[in-house]
Design a protein around this motif. Sequence first.
Motif, PDB file in Angstrom:
ATOM      1  N   SER A 189       0.677  -1.232   0.014  1.00 52.36           N
ATOM      2  CA  SER A 189      -0.027  -0.117   0.113  1.00 52.36           C
ATOM      3  C   SER A 189       0.799   1.289   0.113  1.00 52.36           C
ATOM      4  O   SER A 189       0.576   2.210  -0.654  1.00 52.36           O
ATOM      5  N   ALA A 190       1.959   1.113   0.849  1.00 54.55           N
ATOM      6  CA  ALA A 190       2.801   2.314   0.872  1.00 54.55           C
ATOM      7  C   ALA A 190       3.350   2.727  -0.573  1.00 54.55           C
ATOM      8  O   ALA A 190       3.273   3.811  -0.957  1.00 54.55           O
ATOM      9  N   VAL A 191       3.874   1.562  -1.107  1.00 60.89           N
ATOM     10  CA  VAL A 191       4.480   1.870  -2.599  1.00 60.89           C
ATOM     11  C   VAL A 191       3.498   2.313  -3.583  1.00 60.89           C
ATOM     12  O   VAL A 191       3.755   3.228  -4.355  1.00 60.89           O
ATOM     13  N   ILE A 192       2.327   1.700  -3.550  1.00 56.74           N
ATOM     14  CA  ILE A 192       1.220   1.891  -4.380  1.00 56.74           C
ATOM     15  C   ILE A 192       0.752   3.578  -4.232  1.00 56.74           C
ATOM     16  O   ILE A 192       0.553   4.338  -5.208  1.00 56.74           O
ATOM     17  N   GLY A 193       0.829   4.172  -2.915  1.00 57.68           N
ATOM     18  CA  GLY A 193       0.396   5.429  -2.626  1.00 57.68           C
ATOM     19  C   GLY A 193       1.519   6.213  -3.429  1.00 57.68           C
ATOM     20  O   GLY A 193       1.124   7.241  -3.842  1.00 57.68           O
ATOM     21  N   LYS A 194       2.947   5.934  -3.062  1.00 58.01           N
ATOM     22  CA  LYS A 194       3.881   7.071  -3.835  1.00 58.01           C
ATOM     23  C   LYS A 194       3.871   6.866  -5.246  1.00 58.01           C
ATOM     24  O   LYS A 194       3.963   8.058  -5.652  1.00 58.01           O
ATOM     25  N   ILE A 195       3.535   5.692  -5.910  1.00 59.76           N
ATOM     26  CA  ILE A 195       3.321   5.749  -7.412  1.00 59.76           C
ATOM     27  C   ILE A 195       2.262   6.592  -7.945  1.00 59.76           C
ATOM     28  O   ILE A 195       2.202   7.522  -8.769  1.00 59.76           O
ATOM     29  N   MET A 196       1.019   6.719  -7.115  1.00 59.56           N
ATOM     30  CA  MET A 196      -0.174   7.450  -7.269  1.00 59.56           C
ATOM     31  C   MET A 196       0.224   8.837  -7.189  1.00 59.56           C
ATOM     32  O   MET A 196      -0.130   9.901  -8.014  1.00 59.56           O
ATOM     33  N   ASN A 197       0.748   9.251  -6.030  1.00 60.34           N
ATOM     34  CA  ASN A 197       1.179  10.597  -5.874  1.00 60.34           C
ATOM     35  C   ASN A 197       2.358  11.188  -6.947  1.00 60.34           C
ATOM     36  O   ASN A 197       1.976  12.168  -7.687  1.00 60.34           O
ATOM     37  N   ALA A 198       3.059  10.245  -7.485  1.00 57.52           N
ATOM     38  CA  ALA A 198       4.094  10.651  -8.571  1.00 57.52           C
ATOM     39  C   ALA A 198       3.548  10.733  -9.912  1.00 57.52           C
ATOM     40  O   ALA A 198       3.731  11.635 -10.555  1.00 57.52           O
ATOM     41  N   ALA A 199       2.391   9.870  -9.912  1.00 60.92           N
ATOM     42  CA  ALA A 199       1.667  10.060 -11.263  1.00 60.92           C
ATOM     43  C   ALA A 199       0.944  11.185 -11.343  1.00 60.92           C
ATOM     44  O   ALA A 199       0.703  11.783 -12.403  1.00 60.92           O
ATOM     45  N   GLU A 200       0.131  11.474 -10.089  1.00 54.82           N
ATOM     46  CA  GLU A 200      -0.515  12.792 -10.247  1.00 54.82           C
ATOM     47  C   GLU A 200       0.406  14.317 -10.390  1.00 54.82           C
ATOM     48  O   GLU A 200      -0.215  14.962 -11.229  1.00 54.82           O
ATOM     49  N   LYS A 201       1.410  14.190 -10.003  1.00 53.80           N
ATOM     50  CA  LYS A 201       2.371  15.410 -10.171  1.00 53.80           C
ATOM     51  C   LYS A 201       2.763  15.174 -11.682  1.00 53.80           C
ATOM     52  O   LYS A 201       2.890  16.403 -12.285  1.00 53.80           O
ATOM     53  N   ALA A 202       3.028  14.002 -12.271  1.00 56.47           N
ATOM     54  CA  ALA A 202       3.714  13.902 -13.811  1.00 56.47           C
ATOM     55  C   ALA A 202       2.468  14.526 -14.385  1.00 56.47           C
ATOM     56  O   ALA A 202       2.798  14.998 -15.379  1.00 56.47           O
ATOM     57  N   ALA A 203       1.236  14.209 -14.148  1.00 57.24           N
ATOM     58  CA  ALA A 203      -0.116  14.392 -14.897  1.00 57.24           C
ATOM     59  C   ALA A 203      -0.155  15.826 -14.978  1.00 57.24           C
ATOM     60  O   ALA A 203      -0.685  16.480 -16.106  1.00 57.24           O
ATOM     61  N   GLY A 204       0.404  16.663 -14.167  1.00 56.43           N
ATOM     62  CA  GLY A 204       0.122  18.096 -13.907  1.00 56.43           C
ATOM     63  C   GLY A 204       0.903  18.832 -15.095  1.00 56.43           C
ATOM     64  O   GLY A 204       0.489  19.814 -15.773  1.00 56.43           O
ATOM     65  N   PHE A 205       1.987  18.259 -15.520  1.00 57.88           N
ATOM     66  CA  PHE A 205       2.717  18.792 -16.624  1.00 57.88           C
ATOM     67  C   PHE A 205       3.026  17.971 -17.927  1.00 57.88           C
ATOM     68  O   PHE A 205       4.043  18.419 -18.718  1.00 57.88           O
ATOM     69  N   ALA A 206       2.322  17.013 -17.882  1.00 56.92           N
ATOM     70  CA  ALA A 206       2.537  16.041 -18.803  1.00 56.92           C
ATOM     71  C   ALA A 206       1.784  16.442 -20.298  1.00 56.92           C
ATOM     72  O   ALA A 206       1.056  17.428 -20.228  1.00 56.92           O
ATOM     73  N   PRO A 207       2.456  16.152 -21.613  1.00 57.64           N
ATOM     74  CA  PRO A 207       1.720  16.714 -22.698  1.00 57.64           C
ATOM     75  C   PRO A 207       0.402  15.919 -22.620  1.00 57.64           C
ATOM     76  O   PRO A 207      -0.073  15.041 -21.734  1.00 57.64           O
ATOM     77  N   PRO A 208      -0.627  16.319 -23.664  1.00 58.44           N
ATOM     78  CA  PRO A 208      -1.909  16.004 -23.982  1.00 58.44           C
ATOM     79  C   PRO A 208      -2.289  14.604 -23.702  1.00 58.44           C
ATOM     80  O   PRO A 208      -3.158  14.305 -23.172  1.00 58.44           O
ATOM     81  N   PRO A 209      -1.565  13.713 -24.581  1.00 62.42           N
ATOM     82  CA  PRO A 209      -2.065  12.461 -24.410  1.00 62.42           C
ATOM     83  C   PRO A 209      -1.703  11.671 -22.994  1.00 62.42           C
ATOM     84  O   PRO A 209      -2.794  11.091 -22.626  1.00 62.42           O
ATOM     85  N   PHE A 210      -0.884  11.854 -22.350  1.00 65.70           N
ATOM     86  CA  PHE A 210      -0.673  11.269 -21.034  1.00 65.70           C
ATOM     87  C   PHE A 210      -1.456  12.129 -20.046  1.00 65.70           C
ATOM     88  O   PHE A 210      -2.069  11.377 -19.095  1.00 65.70           O
ATOM     89  N   ASN A 211      -1.632  13.127 -20.067  1.00 68.94           N
ATOM     90  CA  ASN A 211      -2.392  14.008 -18.993  1.00 68.94           C
ATOM     91  C   ASN A 211      -4.003  13.705 -19.444  1.00 68.94           C
ATOM     92  O   ASN A 211      -4.760  13.619 -18.547  1.00 68.94           O
ATOM     93  N   ASN A 212      -4.558  13.354 -20.587  1.00 70.89           N
ATOM     94  CA  ASN A 212      -5.805  12.916 -21.014  1.00 70.89           C
ATOM     95  C   ASN A 212      -5.971  11.469 -20.316  1.00 70.89           C
ATOM     96  O   ASN A 212      -7.013  11.199 -19.813  1.00 70.89           O
TER      97      ASN A 212
END
Length: 96
Positions: free
Chosen positions: A60-83
Amino acid sequence: MKILRAYAVTAIICLSLTSIAACIFIADENTKKISLGSESAVVVMSTSDEKLYENAVNPSAVIGKIMNAAEKAAGFAPPPFNNLYWFAVNTEKLLS
């Protein structure tokens, strides 16, 4: 057509990363069986279940860290990844 191609590439990348992660977990479990002689390892998703099994693994801790990193990355990702991230989050909200 370029957008469709970008989505296809993104989907293939996501599937390959998921399969690599699954292979790593499978290899880790098999290594434990071979080297430590343990019969089995249990993957639990809550802390209450972790108390029931001696060889429990709680990702659970690792999955939570991955989800937080994905949320941060989606903030500045190009449109296909962000969508794709937006689609996954909103689909989860619709299904619950």
